[in-house]
Structures are given as structure tokens and as C-alpha cells.
Write a protein that holds these residues in place. Sequence first.
Motif, PDB file in Angstrom:
ATOM      1  N   SER A   1       0.849  -1.191   0.000  1.00  0.00           N
ATOM      2  CA  SER A   1       0.000   0.000   0.000  1.00  0.00           C
ATOM      3  C   SER A   1       0.881   1.236   0.000  1.00  0.00           C
ATOM      4  CB  SER A   1      -0.927   0.009   1.223  1.00  0.00           C
ATOM      5  OG  SER A   1      -0.156  -0.041   2.427  1.00  0.00           O
ATOM      6  N   PRO A   2       0.404   2.334  -0.571  1.00  0.00           N
ATOM      7  CA  PRO A   2       1.212   3.568  -0.632  1.00  0.00           C
ATOM      8  C   PRO A   2       1.472   4.119   0.779  1.00  0.00           C
ATOM      9  CG  PRO A   2      -0.601   3.635  -2.185  1.00  0.00           C
ATOM     10  CD  PRO A   2      -0.867   2.469  -1.309  1.00  0.00           C
ATOM     11  N   LEU A   3       2.639   4.723   0.945  1.00  0.00           N
ATOM     12  CA  LEU A   3       3.051   5.296   2.226  1.00  0.00           C
ATOM     13  C   LEU A   3       3.344   6.775   2.061  1.00  0.00           C
ATOM     14  CD1 LEU A   3       5.588   2.528   3.369  1.00  0.00           C
ATOM     15  CD2 LEU A   3       3.192   2.784   4.074  1.00  0.00           C
ATOM     16  N   THR A   4       3.046   7.511   3.119  1.00  0.00           N
ATOM     17  CA  THR A   4       3.393   8.927   3.110  1.00  0.00           C
ATOM     18  C   THR A   4       4.889   9.081   3.351  1.00  0.00           C
ATOM     19  OG1 THR A   4       3.012   9.154   5.472  1.00  0.00           O
ATOM     20  CG2 THR A   4       1.122   9.526   4.014  1.00  0.00           C
ATOM     21  N   LYS A   5       5.353  10.306   3.303  1.00  0.00           N
ATOM     22  CA  LYS A   5       6.767  10.597   3.565  1.00  0.00           C
ATOM     23  C   LYS A   5       7.155  10.171   4.986  1.00  0.00           C
ATOM     24  CE  LYS A   5       9.768  14.613   4.236  1.00  0.00           C
ATOM     25  NZ  LYS A   5       9.886  16.084   4.101  1.00  0.00           N
ATOM     26  N   GLU A   6       6.256  10.463   5.948  1.00  0.00           N
ATOM     27  CA  GLU A   6       6.533  10.066   7.329  1.00  0.00           C
ATOM     28  C   GLU A   6       6.523   8.551   7.472  1.00  0.00           C
ATOM     29  OE1 GLU A   6       4.425  12.315   6.387  1.00  0.00           O
ATOM     30  OE2 GLU A   6       5.396  14.157   7.091  1.00  0.00           O
ATOM     31  N   GLY A   7       5.596   7.885   6.738  1.00  0.00           N
ATOM     32  CA  GLY A   7       5.553   6.431   6.796  1.00  0.00           C
ATOM     33  C   GLY A   7       6.793   5.801   6.210  1.00  0.00           C
TER      34      GLY A   7
END
Length: 647
Positions: free
Chosen positions: A74-80
Motif C-alpha cells: 500500500s502507498p506510504l506517506t513521507k513520514e511512513g
Amino acid sequence: MNFRIGLSAFLLASSALPAFALTGESAQASSRHVLNFDDVELSSLIADVSIVTGYTFIVHPDVRGKRVTVTSSSPLTKEGVFDVFLSTLRVHGFTAIPAGKDTYRIIPEQSGVSEAGTRSTGANSLVTEIIHLNNFNALEAAQMVKPLVDAQGQVIANPRSNTLVVVDYASNIPRIRQLVAGIDKDRTRTETISLRNIPSGEMQSILMALEKPGGEDSYATNFQAIASQSGNSIVIRGDNLMVERAMKVVNQLDATDRVEDTLRVIPLKNADAADIVPILEKVAGAMAFRRGEAGGEVTPSTIAFHASTNSLVINAPGETLLTLERVIQDLDKRRAQVLVEAIIVEMSDDTARELGLQFLLSGTGNSSVPFVSTNYSRSAPNLLALAGALSGDTPFNSGDTNPFASAAVTSLLGLSGISAGIGGQDGNTLFGAILTAVESDKNSRVLSKPFNMTLDNGTSSLLVGQEVPIITGTVLGADNTNPYQTVDRKEIGVRLDVTPRISSDDAVRLEINQEVSSIDGAISTATSDLVFNKRQITTDVLADSGEIIVIGGLIQQSDTIANEKVPILGDMPVAGRLFRSEGKATKRTNLMVFIRPTVIRDRQSAREATSRSYRFVRAEELWNDKKSNVNSLDAFVSEVLGSPPPK
């Protein structure tokens, strides 16, 4: 429409192409990323994460050669992405330590533990946490927490502040805090029990004597029993089981009625039994009087003491006996001691100058030469005595003896400085002149430190000096026979008498009698009576323990000018010096007395005071005997006392 674009900013030794999958219509507009790294070098992952997050990484050399696999569906944010990156580092034994704004250092976990900060940058970052405990022992808590900490983490206990310092990953800190909060609860129970028959101090001693760590049936070390003398009660504190067992012991011991048990033999530890007996008799008499006024039975009390064992023997009714035991317990406490140190500083500076001229002109026999002479009381030698000794033609001669000879010798023995003169006899004319000049400068510096130790409210006396005999009278027998003298002896030296009284805040009231005396010399050469110098201070002062205060002193300067001259002739401008004698003396004295009391309440304080004085004496001996490597003072103490010297 989704598409995958591999991004790589920096590759060290990668054979596979690491990639971030970007979602969105363009890589530039994308804010979510899908990770796809399959057996790539860790340095490649660091480079790609730097591009995505914008952070700068400083990489440790041990990172080279490490290979990792990271996959996300699944796509992740920059923080993730950064959080997954930190987890990957943790799995492979590395951690990211902040090194500035948007800058991190990638180092091994072992090194990161010592550099962990107090602020968390994510669940997988090392942080330092300080946990305060209110009820549980920090050392025991550290042993319980240690198994929960990461293998590279640390747990340090500080017993003084009862705190824990924990270095671990931020994700594990809440679990540790929860564990500490669970054990740091006050489970103690406090009970107050009023006693009827047994003094509270005696009950306290019994309960605390049962505290024997290690035994299954003994009380634990955190058990407390505190006696309340005013209400004859005891306060018990501990966990529920310990308190229940202590209460059972107290109730059983206090159940025995001691009304019929009226005799007690009480040995004293600190007080003097002879001094306490009058106090106890007054207390017992007052209680008997109150019982008589209330219509009760008045039974007399008998109180005596045994001097050899310093014990009290009491026979009294039960109520009176219980009260007397409480009074004895309060009076028979260990008294504090006071070390009193006095510093006496005396400095003096004496200067003197003398200048005089004497001359003599006289005729002898049938000479018509007139007699002219100058003579001054402050000048030596005596010119008239010298002239009489030189001349054999005096009316005081008896045979071959000239009485002026002994006076002339005595006069010459008193000379100081320089004396120059001329004299003789020319026919029937006798002449002479003597010039005397002297200048003296005397400095003295006297330091002394008398000190003594005494009990609170006790009087201590110290005298270091001599007993000097003084003739007080002369008695003659009948017909002036069998003469004898009566002699008294006077103590001369340094004397210190002190009575200290300690207050509750360690302030010390001192009743001081300080005296320094010495022999100044004889009053004159014609008598054996002595002149004594004496400096004495009698005062009451208040000082804190260890404080140096001044208790007295004297600063004195005296100038003496003595001029003797021949009237009129001594006032002439130049020639007047021939007809006068001049003397000037200056005496300056500076005397100060300081004192320092030190309260000694326990064995450790007494040992420290003794060691300080012993080390000073020992250092002086080593200084005086530089060639010897063996201190004779230490050897003497060891041989005579059979114990090692103070350290």
C-alpha cells in the motif's frame, strides 16, 4: 493510471536496482510511495530515502555491505517511509541519531545508546527516559525492568533520587512506564496502638529487634516502629502482613497488667543515677499527692540508686512506675559533645631610641676647681659612680674599700647600644664625658590554640603553664632568729574554661573564661617581686556549629617621649645637645581571640575531629624529622594502645 518509476540517487555496491513506486499522475506531484527493494545494499536504501524525505544522512562505515529487502503493498506517506526506514535500520542493528536540522547519523546500535536524546523522532528511534519512583526502591525496579529493555538498551538506577534512567526504543518506553507504575504503588499500612502497661520505647525496641532479614518469619527491612513518648503509643508501618503480625505481638505483650509488678531495676546508659533520683522523687511525690486529692489510695514510692552499676532501683505503684520509666527514658539519652577551639593571636612591635651626653668636672684635695656635672636618670652608665670609683680621695672610703666601685660596675653592666667617652685626672682636677646612644626594635608574634571537648551542659577546663612561687610574707622568730618565708603559687600560662549549651538548631551558647598570663620580669633589680602579664576574657557568646567568631581583643599603641635637660642651657640651638638627654619609645600591641565550637553528636563526627588533630601532629613530626621514613607517633600509639592510629 498507476506506474512504477525506480529512483536511485546514490549507489555504493548494488547489483539490483532499488526502487520506490510512486502513485499519481506524475512523480513530481506524488506524495505517496510504494516500497519495492529486493536484496539491495542498505546504502542504496539510504540514498533513496534521502531523496524522498529530503533528509541528509551521514553513514557509518559498517553500513557498507549490508543487504536489505523491503516491500510494501500500500502507498506510504513521507513520514511512513521514514518510519519503515528506521525499522529496517533497527532490524539490521543500526539506528538514526539526529545531528542537526533534517540531518541524521546512521551508526550501530551500540554507539547510539550513549547518544540517545530525550525527544522521540519515531517509534524506532532511541530515546532516554527518566522515571521517578515514589514508593518502590529504584535498585529493585531496575532489576525487574532490565529483561524488558532491548538488548542494546540500558537501565540505570539512582538510589539518591530514587529514579530510573532508561535508554530504549521509543516504541518500548510506554510498556516500561506501565510496568514501573504497576510496582510503584504504596501498599504499606500504618497503625497507631495505645499502650497501657509497657512503655512505648521498650515496645519499639522489641519490634525492631524482630527485624532480621533473611528469615522466613522475620520482618522485612522496610518495617518501621516509632514510639510516641507523650501518649505512650507506638506507630507501626509496613505491608499488611507485617502490620498484622506486629499488632499481634503488641497486643499480647501489652495484655499483662503490671499493677502488681511494682519493682524495677533500671540500668542507665548515659545519665548519672545520683542526679536523676531527686527528679524522680519529686515526680513520684506529685503523683501520690494527686491520687490523695482524688480520694485514691496513696502508696509511697521508694527510689534509690546503685553507684557501682549506675542503676536505679524503683518500687512504686504501677501507674507511677510507668510514668517514671518514661521520664528515665527521656533523661537517659546520649548527650552531644562540643569541641571548643580557641585561637589566640598576639603581635607586638616595640621601638625605642636614646641619646644622651654626660660630663663631669671636679677638683680633688685642695684644688679650687669647681664641681660641675650633668646626670640623667635615663642614661647609663652613672658618670658620678665612675668618677668616685676612679678617685681615691672620697669621704666615703673605709680603708682600702671604695663604695663607688660596686655602683660603677653595676652601672656598666646596664649598658646597651654604644657608649663613648673620655675621662681622667690631671693633678687635682678630675674630668670626664660619656656619650650614650641606643636604638631598639623588638617584634613578637604569639599564636596559640587551646582546645578541649566536653559534654553538652558540662564544664571543661584546660591549663597549660606553670605554677610560679611568690613570696607573700617573711616572719622572724624571737631575737630575729629562725627566719622563714610564706610562699604562694600562681598559675601562669594558657587557661580555657568553657561550659557549652546546645540548642535544637545546633547553635551553641558558650560560657567562656579565657586567660593568657606570663612573667614580664622583676619590678626592679633591688627586689625579687615579679610583674605578670595577664589577658583575660570572661563572656557568654552564641555561635553556630563550625562557625569561627571573635570573642575579644585589644589594639593598643602607646608613644612615650622623655627629655631631660639643664635649664636654659639645654634650650640653646646647637650647643643645647650637650646639656640634655632625649628618649622616645613606641609600643604597639594587637591581641585577638577567636573561638569555634563544633557539635559532636555521633561516633563518625568524633572520629573526624580526632583524625584532623592527629594528622596535624603527625605532619609536624614528619616535617621535623625529614630523614626518617617511620613515624614514631604512629609506632608509639600502636605499641601503647594496641590499636591502629587514627586516619
